[in-house]
Design an enzyme around this catalytic site. Structure first.
Site, short mmCIF file in Angstrom:
data_model
loop_
_atom_site.label_atom_id
_atom_site.label_comp_id
_atom_site.label_asym_id
_atom_site.label_seq_id
_atom_site.Cartn_x
_atom_site.Cartn_y
_atom_site.Cartn_z
N MET A 71 0.84 -1.20 0.00
CA MET A 71 0.00 0.00 0.00
C MET A 71 0.86 1.24 0.00
O MET A 71 2.01 1.20 0.38
CB MET A 71 -0.90 -0.01 1.22
CG MET A 71 -1.91 -1.13 1.19
SD MET A 71 -2.77 -1.19 2.74
CE MET A 71 -3.16 0.51 2.93
N THR A 95 -7.90 -3.87 -4.30
CA THR A 95 -6.84 -3.14 -4.98
C THR A 95 -5.78 -2.73 -3.96
O THR A 95 -5.98 -2.78 -2.75
CB THR A 95 -7.35 -1.86 -5.66
OG1 THR A 95 -7.62 -0.87 -4.66
CG2 THR A 95 -8.59 -2.13 -6.49
N ASP A 96 -4.66 -2.25 -4.48
CA ASP A 96 -3.72 -1.53 -3.65
C ASP A 96 -4.10 -0.05 -3.70
O ASP A 96 -5.06 0.34 -4.38
CB ASP A 96 -2.28 -1.77 -4.12
CG ASP A 96 -1.27 -1.63 -3.01
OD1 ASP A 96 -1.54 -0.90 -2.03
OD2 ASP A 96 -0.19 -2.23 -3.11
N TRP A 97 -3.37 0.77 -2.99
CA TRP A 97 -3.68 2.17 -2.74
C TRP A 97 -3.85 2.96 -4.05
O TRP A 97 -2.92 3.10 -4.82
CB TRP A 97 -2.56 2.78 -1.90
CG TRP A 97 -2.79 4.15 -1.37
CD1 TRP A 97 -2.43 5.32 -1.97
CD2 TRP A 97 -3.42 4.51 -0.14
NE1 TRP A 97 -2.79 6.38 -1.18
CE2 TRP A 97 -3.39 5.92 -0.04
CE3 TRP A 97 -3.99 3.78 0.90
CZ2 TRP A 97 -3.91 6.60 1.05
CZ3 TRP A 97 -4.50 4.46 1.98
CH2 TRP A 97 -4.47 5.86 2.06
#
Length: 783
Positions: free
Chosen positions: A1, A316-318
């Site tokens: 993240m 999702t990631d960031w």
């Protein structure tokens, strides 16, 4: 993240296989069909409520403060903003801390309780929020939590039990904070020391990382993955898939990976973790062969959800859906980016700052660009995860139910892990140190808790560690405690510039270091890195800084024995100074008890037993892993010229010294050959031939001597950590099958071929044969 681990029998279970995944996965409770309760709830939900469940915002968005990026201190929720998120936009998940800093467990419980009160008691359907956090080597953002070593240090223990115990402690203290969802473990491989997140991995080897990943999931979720238990959390596998090997070595830059390589090296760690019952997966932020993974349906839906049979939540990631538009330029608008990601198979978006995702996705469904079936699939997964966590019955836990938070038992466990991670790389008879000796301690890592912990420690980059970790011992303080303060002199020599970039350091007084070294019997030289992670951790030069190298040379010039203590997240080059060091110890990022553990090793109270989970490079152009191809060693081949292209490494994968010695003998096979459906038992005797008790990692390597695809020179196929008293002998046995030595062939099938295979344990080598070839499965191309 982007804001903000005796007889011994080893039975291999085909963890690398992709065949018939569903048949092996259905035992995990969360993979059963959703309950009638979930189906009934789904049927009541409006489109807007469903889309809201797929949205995740960061804590700063719903707190009082000057903007969505900055919160007031002391931290306080803005109830109007909380209601806007949960009641207006129907948001189903919150993550992260506020102002990028740790909170007390009491504060966490209060924050999560307020959020859940609004979600459960004021929303139309009373669906609880799921709160997620990156608790990667302890409960990262909780003050007073127990920090174990970072994942690279866990891997260096080669001790499955310790890795599982560390995860159990993290799960307990995360739930004590009122948080049920953990974005850990990292199952990317640390195969490139340039990569700034290498220390978040279990190292370069597929089998070692797979084994450690399974143990971490057991620790987080329990043996039966019953995460409704109040001491367990849902784990998240990250970052699916191939995230850690970008071409440049820099974070979130493009990777070029063949499908054979992707399946043989990078997929098995995730496959093993899916089989172990992990509840969620976070997607790779990067690009593979020109396609952002967040927009790659072949990887997310066809491979992960289809071939691997993963039934949990894909997050999702960031801000990575937006990145499809702003960074990767594959979506002309943010709305198109949402369409691409959701249709690729994303279930939940880590937004994290606004609600446009919700608006866009509702419009896309109404326009027929995203199907209601896709929405229902995502929401069903999310609601099932919440149900599995028991959030409908108990939306938040109570700190009063966690009397062991920060307990002495947890501290001792963290100390044990740190002790077994420390790896002795060189010892010219200088260690252990004599009590009563005069010791100079020097270097920028000598008196810093920040460097011991690394990133994801109280804050995203670890820069706030000193505010929270004052009660623990730095390396200097731990040595003073062991040797007596009057016997220890400290001259920093080089210091990090905490006002600048993490890598910037400055010389203090090298002449003072030389003078102090002449007064000492030994010099303990503490070098390495300051804390960092992700993009801020990118670097241009893998060598230690010039200032640190000059400090090492200055210390050595005094003529006294120098013990180099490395405290770093990745192997920084030391070849220009290593020959001047009489001892070298690698501590990795050992956490709050790393200083105490190191001091115990230096003075012989603990016999070091760590082994490198990566190949330590010697030069910047010899970044080669142990499982390389034979062509990397052409100068060793008969009849070849010496092109000065030898396999030059500082220390090999799996290497680590002890204060005792172990002898290997009498390697035996149960048979000389096997067919593809049989197993082979391999046993060896190990004896402690030294004078002190010690732990040894028995490592089994197998080489496929000839194959239709160029084989690796060797591959790790088993390991066990044993403890032996002086003079004690034990028999260690491994059991392997032909499937365990299979490789991914050109048609992408896992294949074993008839022929000879060489086994290597310690210095012992012998061969067995496989009588005929076999293909274990057929898969569809995804890249």
């Amino acid at each position: 993240m982007f804001r903000k681990y005796l007889l011994i029998v080893v039975v291999f279970s085909g963890i690398l296989s992709c065949e018939n995944p569903d048949s092996r996965l259905m035992e995990a409770s969360f993979l059963t069909r959703p309950t009638p309760k979930i189906e009934a709830l789904l049927a009541k939900m409006t489109l807007e409520e469903k889309v809201g469940q797929m949205a995740q915002v960061t804590l700063d968005v719903i707190t009082k403060g000057e903007s969505v990026y900055v919160s007031n201190e002391p931290l306080e929720l803005d109830i109007t903003l909380v209601k806007e998120a949960i009641l207006d936009h129907k948001v189903g998940s919150i993550l992260n801390t506020a102002n990028n800093r740790a909170r007390t467990p009491e504060q966490w419980n209060a924050i999560v309780s307020e959020i859940q009160d609004i979600a459960v008691n004021q929303s139309r359907l009373g669906i609880p929020v799921i709160y997620g956090i990156d608790a990667i080597h302890g409960t990262t953002y909780t003050a007073g939590a127990t920090f174990v070593p970072q994942q690279i240090g866990l891997a260096a223990t080669w001790n499955r039990d310790l890795v599982r115990r560390g995860a159990e402690i993290t799960a307990y203290e995360t739930r004590a904070s009122g948080i049920p969802w953990n974005f850990s473990p990292v199952l990317d491989l640390g195969r490139d020391p340039r990569f700034p997140r290498m220390w978040e991995t279990f190292g370069e080897d597929t089998y070692l990382a797979s084994e450690m990943g399974k143990q971490m999931i057991k620790g987080y979720e329990g043996q039966k993955n019953d995460v409704s238990k109040p001491t367990k959390v849902a784990s998240t596998l990250k970052h699916f898939l191939g995230y850690s090997v970008p071409y440049t070595g820099k974070d979130r830059t493009p990777a070029h990976i063949s499908e054979m390589e992707l399946r043989e090296r990078h997929l098995p760690t995730f496959q093993a973790a899916v089989e172990a019952g992990a509840h969620s997966v976070m997607i790779n932020s990067g690009i593979i062969n020109g396609i952002p993974v967040h927009a790659n349906r072949e990887i997310i839906t066809n491979l992960l959800k289809g071939e691997l049979g993963f039934k949990g939540v894909v997050v999702t990631d960031w801000k990575d859906i937006d990145n499809l538009h702003f960074r990767d330029k594959v979506a002309a608008t943010r709305k198109e980016a949402v369409k691409m990601a959701i249709n690729a198979g994303i279930d939940m978006s880590m937004i994290p700052y606004d609600y446009d995702f919700c608006t866009y996705l509702v419009e896309l469904v109404k326009e027929g660009e995203v199907s209601m079936e896709r929405i229902d699939d995502a929401v069903r997964r999310i609601l099932t995860l919440k149900d599995e966590l028991g959030l409908f019955e108990q939306p938040v836990t109570s700190l009063a139910d966690y009397p062991n938070f920060g307990s002495k038992d947890f501290e001792l466990a963290a100390y044990d892990v740190a002790s077994e991670a420390i790896t002795l790389l060189k010892n010219d008879g200088i260690l252990p140190l004599r009590k009563g000796s005069k010791i100079l301690v020097t270097g920028p890592n000598a008196h810093s808790m920040r460097t011991l912990n690394g990133g994801w420690s109280y804050s995203w980059q670890g820069e706030k560690v000193e505010e929270f970790a004052g009660s623990y011992h730095t390396i200097l303080e731990a040595i003073q405690s062991q040797a007596g303060a009057s016997n220890v002199e400290f001259v920093e020599g080089v210091a990090y510039n905490h006002e600048g970039k993490y890598w910037e350091d400055e010389v203090k007084d090298l002449d003072a270091v030389i003078a102090a070294a002449k007064r000492a019997d030994y010099v303990v030289l503490c070098l390495g890195e300051n804390s960092y992670t992700e993009k801020p951790g990118d670097l241009h030069d893998l060598s230690l800084s010039a200032n640190q190298l000059n400090l090492a040379k200055a210390a050595a010039s005094a003529g006294k024995p120098v013990i180099l203590v490395l405290n770093e997240g990745r192997p920084r080059l030391i070849s220009s100074i290593e020959h001047q060091m009489q001892g070298v110890l690698q501590t990795y990022l050992p956490g709050n008890y790393g200083g105490d553990a190191l001091a115990a090793v230096l003075f012989g109270e603990v016999n070091p037993s760590g082994k490198l989970p990566y190949t330590y490079p010697m030069f910047g152009n010899t970044l080669v892993t142990y499982d390389h191809k034979p062509s990397e060693e052409q100068n060793k081949m008969e009849g070849m010229y010496d092109y000065e292209s030898d396999f030059a490494v500082q220390y090999p994968f799996g290497f680590g010294l002890s204060y005792t010695e172990f002898d290997y003998s009498d390697m035996e096979f149960s048979r000389g050959s096997i067919d593809p459906d049989e197993t082979l038992s391999i046993s060896v005797s190990v004896t402690n031939v030294g004078n002190v008790e010690g732990k040894e990692v028995v490592q089994l390597y197998i080489s496929d001597l000839f194959a239709s695809v160029t084989p690796d020179v060797k591959r790790l196929r088993g390991f066990e950590k044993i403890s032996l008293k002086p003079g004690e002998t034990t028999r260690v046995s491994f059991e392997i099958s032909a499937r365990d030595v299979a490789f991914v062939a050109r048609d992408l099938s896992w294949t074993v071929e008839a022929g000879e295979y060489e086994v290597n344990i310690g210095e012992l080598k012998s061969r067995f044969s496989i009588t005929e070839s076999k293909t274990f499965n057929q898969v569809k191309k995804i890249l």
